[in-house]
Write a protein that holds these residues in place. Structure first.
Motif: not given
Length: 138
Positions: A18-44
């Motif tokens: 359970l602790l190992i599974a919980i440790s992946f929650i921040p990674l999942t939330v961060f990935a979901m928030s980044k994929t939710a960004q649409t319509g803009g432009e990507i800049v380096a």
């Protein structure tokens, strides 16, 4: 190994899993928030020693472009932009970590060359899924 198995109870294994599974929650939330960004432009955004040197719009970029970023003394970084992605192709740092980081094209990704104090940040700009929400980084 047998000593460890004797000490562990079945409930301990469940807690550890359970602790190992919980440790992946921040990674999942961060990935979901980044994929939710649409319509803009990507800049380096390329900065050296804290100063922005160059910004390259990756969205819609076509072809291959290479340029050199000179540092102090004989330091250099050969940057390569290929379509909508960027990387450090070559540099003269001793460890080559920036080169080994490879291609980057998604918001939130970074390339770092510490000996040359070079930082490449991939940012999403413009329209996002939630205009009121902003991420502040220091």
């Amino acid at each position: 190994m047998r000593n460890i198995l004797r000490v562990l109870k079945p409930f301990d294994v469940v807690v550890i899993a359970l602790l190992i599974a919980i440790s992946f929650i921040p990674l999942t939330v961060f990935a979901m928030s980044k994929t939710a960004q649409t319509g803009g432009e990507i800049v380096a955004v390329i900065s050296q020693d804290g100063e922005v040197i160059r910004e390259i719009t990756l969205t819609g970029h076509e072809g291959n472009e290479q340029f050199i970023i000179d540092g102090k003394g004989h330091q250099y970084n050969l940057m390569e932009v290929d379509d909508e992605r960027i990387r450090i192709k070559e540099d003269n740092s001793p460890d080559q970590i920036g080169v080994k980081m490879g291609w980057k094209d998604r918001p939130g990704e970074t390339i770092v060359c510490l000996p040359h104090k070079l930082l490449v940040e991939i940012e999403a700009r413009g329209n996002t899924s939630d205009e009121d929400e902003q991420i502040i980084s220091y």
